[in-house]
Design an enzyme around this catalytic site. Structure first.
Site, PDB file in Angstrom:
ATOM      1  N   LYS A   1     -10.455  -4.886  -3.962  1.00  0.00           N
ATOM      2  CA  LYS A   1     -11.313  -3.721  -4.180  1.00  0.00           C
ATOM      3  C   LYS A   1     -10.515  -2.427  -4.295  1.00  0.00           C
ATOM      4  O   LYS A   1     -11.010  -1.421  -4.737  1.00  0.00           O
ATOM      5  CB  LYS A   1     -12.364  -3.604  -3.069  1.00  0.00           C
ATOM      6  CG  LYS A   1     -11.792  -3.490  -1.676  1.00  0.00           C
ATOM      7  CD  LYS A   1     -12.880  -3.611  -0.611  1.00  0.00           C
ATOM      8  CE  LYS A   1     -12.227  -3.841   0.740  1.00  0.00           C
ATOM      9  NZ  LYS A   1     -13.112  -4.272   1.769  1.00  0.00           N
TER      10      LYS A   1
ATOM     11  N   LYS B   1       0.840  -1.208   0.000  1.00  0.00           N
ATOM     12  CA  LYS B   1       0.000   0.000   0.000  1.00  0.00           C
ATOM     13  C   LYS B   1       0.870   1.251   0.000  1.00  0.00           C
ATOM     14  O   LYS B   1       0.533   2.248  -0.632  1.00  0.00           O
ATOM     15  CB  LYS B   1      -0.934   0.011   1.215  1.00  0.00           C
ATOM     16  CG  LYS B   1      -2.059  -0.996   1.100  1.00  0.00           C
ATOM     17  CD  LYS B   1      -3.050  -0.846   2.227  1.00  0.00           C
ATOM     18  CE  LYS B   1      -4.105  -1.926   2.205  1.00  0.00           C
ATOM     19  NZ  LYS B   1      -4.972  -1.896   3.377  1.00  0.00           N
TER      20      LYS B   1
ATOM     21  N   LYS C   1      -4.524 -11.150  -6.533  1.00  0.00           N
ATOM     22  CA  LYS C   1      -5.782 -11.458  -5.840  1.00  0.00           C
ATOM     23  C   LYS C   1      -6.876 -10.467  -6.249  1.00  0.00           C
ATOM     24  O   LYS C   1      -6.564  -9.330  -6.619  1.00  0.00           O
ATOM     25  CB  LYS C   1      -5.574 -11.454  -4.316  1.00  0.00           C
ATOM     26  CG  LYS C   1      -5.326 -10.100  -3.747  1.00  0.00           C
ATOM     27  CD  LYS C   1      -5.409 -10.059  -2.235  1.00  0.00           C
ATOM     28  CE  LYS C   1      -5.251  -8.598  -1.826  1.00  0.00           C
ATOM     29  NZ  LYS C   1      -5.228  -8.297  -0.459  1.00  0.00           N
TER      30      LYS C   1
HETATM   31  P1  TYM Z   1     -10.487  -6.305   3.887  1.00  0.00           P
HETATM   32  O1  TYM Z   1     -11.610  -5.332   3.987  1.00  0.00           O
HETATM   33  O2  TYM Z   1      -9.369  -5.989   2.955  1.00  0.00           O
HETATM   34  O3  TYM Z   1     -11.000  -7.729   3.461  1.00  0.00           O
HETATM   35  C1  TYM Z   1     -12.039  -8.344   4.176  1.00  0.00           C
HETATM   36  C2  TYM Z   1     -11.882  -9.837   4.188  1.00  0.00           C
HETATM   37  O4  TYM Z   1     -11.875 -10.364   2.853  1.00  0.00           O
HETATM   38  C3  TYM Z   1     -10.736 -11.198   2.681  1.00  0.00           C
HETATM   39  N1  TYM Z   1     -10.315 -11.086   1.267  1.00  0.00           N
HETATM   40  C4  TYM Z   1     -10.202 -12.120   0.430  1.00  0.00           C
HETATM   41  N2  TYM Z   1     -10.406 -13.438   0.596  1.00  0.00           N
HETATM   42  C5  TYM Z   1     -10.209 -14.241  -0.481  1.00  0.00           C
HETATM   43  N3  TYM Z   1      -9.811 -13.785  -1.685  1.00  0.00           N
HETATM   44  C6  TYM Z   1      -9.590 -12.471  -1.906  1.00  0.00           C
HETATM   45  N4  TYM Z   1      -9.207 -12.029  -3.098  1.00  0.00           N
HETATM   46  C7  TYM Z   1      -9.775 -11.576  -0.815  1.00  0.00           C
HETATM   47  N5  TYM Z   1      -9.651 -10.231  -0.667  1.00  0.00           N
HETATM   48  C8  TYM Z   1      -9.979  -9.959   0.607  1.00  0.00           C
HETATM   49  C9  TYM Z   1      -9.700 -10.642   3.630  1.00  0.00           C
HETATM   50  O5  TYM Z   1      -8.701 -11.597   3.941  1.00  0.00           O
HETATM   51  C10 TYM Z   1     -10.542 -10.285   4.827  1.00  0.00           C
HETATM   52  O6  TYM Z   1     -10.780 -11.402   5.642  1.00  0.00           O
HETATM   53  N6  TYM Z   1      -7.431  -5.984   7.758  1.00  0.00           N
HETATM   54  C11 TYM Z   1      -8.702  -6.534   7.386  1.00  0.00           C
HETATM   55  C12 TYM Z   1      -9.848  -5.949   8.175  1.00  0.00           C
HETATM   56  C13 TYM Z   1      -9.739  -6.054   9.654  1.00  0.00           C
HETATM   57  C14 TYM Z   1      -9.866  -7.257  10.417  1.00  0.00           C
HETATM   58  C15 TYM Z   1      -9.719  -6.871  11.784  1.00  0.00           C
HETATM   59  C16 TYM Z   1     -10.063  -8.583  10.067  1.00  0.00           C
HETATM   60  C17 TYM Z   1      -9.534  -5.057  10.541  1.00  0.00           C
HETATM   61  N7  TYM Z   1      -9.543  -5.526  11.844  1.00  0.00           N
HETATM   62  C18 TYM Z   1      -9.798  -7.822  12.815  1.00  0.00           C
HETATM   63  C19 TYM Z   1     -10.134  -9.535  11.116  1.00  0.00           C
HETATM   64  C20 TYM Z   1     -10.004  -9.128  12.458  1.00  0.00           C
HETATM   65  C21 TYM Z   1      -8.897  -6.220   5.907  1.00  0.00           C
HETATM   66  O7  TYM Z   1      -8.139  -5.540   5.322  1.00  0.00           O
HETATM   67  O8  TYM Z   1      -9.961  -6.653   5.365  1.00  0.00           O
END
Ligand code: TYM
Length: 330
Positions: free
Chosen positions: A197, A112, A194
């Site tokens: 978004k 990022k 991957k």
């Molecule tokens: P975020 O918003 O980027 O993504 C949310 C969830 O979607 C999963 N994910 C995917 N899984 C499979 N294939 C993909 N291409 C893909 N893209 C995204 C992510 O692994 C995630 O589970 N840091 C986290 C948010 C967060 C969080 C937390 C998660 C903040 N605090 C505490 C768990 C516990 C995130 O960026 O999610």
């Protein structure tokens, strides 16, 4: 104490099939087995500049998405991160025991930061500590996430273990729950990356949960395929493997059944069928999203914040006490 799960999604951009198949789907499956907390992590979202009005809208939209995929507010707690000051406050305490070198190693930060060039905020650097706070505040046992969050989970465990060692037993040390299938859904436009978004150039490779039927058909039709013609699960052919993985998760069929079904058929048939299966899943879901009314949503989010606060507040108080952060005696 009951076994707990905690997880979250950022209310940025549009929520896509990767988010659903890698994370949300498993939350729904696990919510009745565990005491569950599902968070809309808007404090994480602002580590990259956001338009305030859009962020507020996306926060509520994501709450609707949680409900429409099947999170049941009667059994799970849905909370908006910024409704509880405990998340930011615990982050400060944990910042003081986290090393710069640990955060410098985080691959998501490096990716990022590269995209942000000179405008890398302190918040972006600190993102994993805020995530550790989210998880540790709820004395979480299990964190269902996609594979890209594995490194953040390992850091969370390290921070918890260090805190417990230095200040006495305070936090439960959580485990990641990363599904065997679907933990890394790839972009339809570039199957070496991957589905994401935040990656604007790969819109075409990202099926959004709120895309309409024509857009879904177009995206699958244009999906990149590998050389060769056979339709079978093969990790050396990432494009076809990705399409088949999505097919497997949405139909719940076994890989063998799927390979038999597509024997002798071509890629265009796979793509067309996959588009229709996705639409069949998305249409009723989108209808549910649009039916959730604003007052009901407010009620759910208020109740969620109140329930979450009881646990987060108690954990934070204990952490402060153990660190010696005590002023006037009550
Ligand atoms: P975020 O918003 O980027 O993504 C949310 C969830 O979607 C999963 N994910 C995917 N899984 C499979 N294939 C993909 N291409 C893909 N893209 C995204 C992510 O692994 C995630 O589970 N840091 C986290 C948010 C967060 C969080 C937390 C998660 C903040 N605090 C505490 C768990 C516990 C995130 O960026 O999610």
């Amino acid at each position: 104490m009951p076994k707990r799960i905690f997880s979250g999604v950022q209310p940025t951009g549009n929520i896509h099939l990767g988010n659903y198949l890698g994370a949300l789907r498993n939350w729904v499956a696990l919510q009745r087995e565990y005491e569950s907390f599902f968070c809309i992590v808007n404090l994480h979202a602002i580590t990259i500049a956001q338009d305030p009005e859009t962020l507020a809208e996306k926060t509520r939209e994501l709450a609707r998405i949680y409900l429409a995929v099947g999170i049941d507010p009667e059994v799970s707690t849905i909370l908006v991160q910024s409704d509880l000051s405990e998340h930011a406050e615990l982050t400060w305490l944990l910042n003081c025991i986290t090393r710069m070198s640990e955060l410098e190693r985080m691959t998501q930060f490096k990716d990022k930061a590269r995209k942000q060039q000179e405008n890398v905020g302190v918040g972006l650097f600190d993102y994993p500590v805020l995530m550790a706070s989210d998880i540790l505040l709820y004395q979480t046992d299990l964190v269902p996430v996609g594979e890209d969050q594995k490194q953040h989970l390992e850091l969370t465990r390290d921070i918890a273990i260090r805190f417990n060692r230095d200040y006495g037993e305070t936090f439960r040390v959580p485990e990641a729950f990363i599904p065997q299938v679907g933990a890394r859904i790839m972009s339809l436009a570039d199957p070496t990356k991957k589905m994401s978004k935040s990656d604007e150039e790969s819109e075409a490779g990202c099926v959004m949960l709120l895309d309409d039927a024509d857009v879904v058909r177009r995206k699958f039709k244009r999906a990149v395929t590998d050389s060769g013609t056979e339709i079978r699960f093969d990790s050396t052919r990432p494009a076809i493997n990705n399409l088949l993985t999505i097919y497997q998760l949405l139909t719940q069929k076994s890989p063998e059944e799927i390979e038999i079904h597509f024997a002798g058929k071509g890629y265009s048939q796979l793509k067309a069928e996959l588009a229709e299966i996705t639409i069949e899943f998305l249409q009723p879901f989108q209808e549910r999203v649009s039916r959730i009314d604003d007052d009901k949503l407010d009620e759910i989010l208020k109740a969620g914040a109140a329930r979450a606060q009881l646990i987060a507040g108690a954990t934070l108080a204990q952490a402060k006490h153990n660190m010696g952060l005590i002023g006037a005696r009550s």
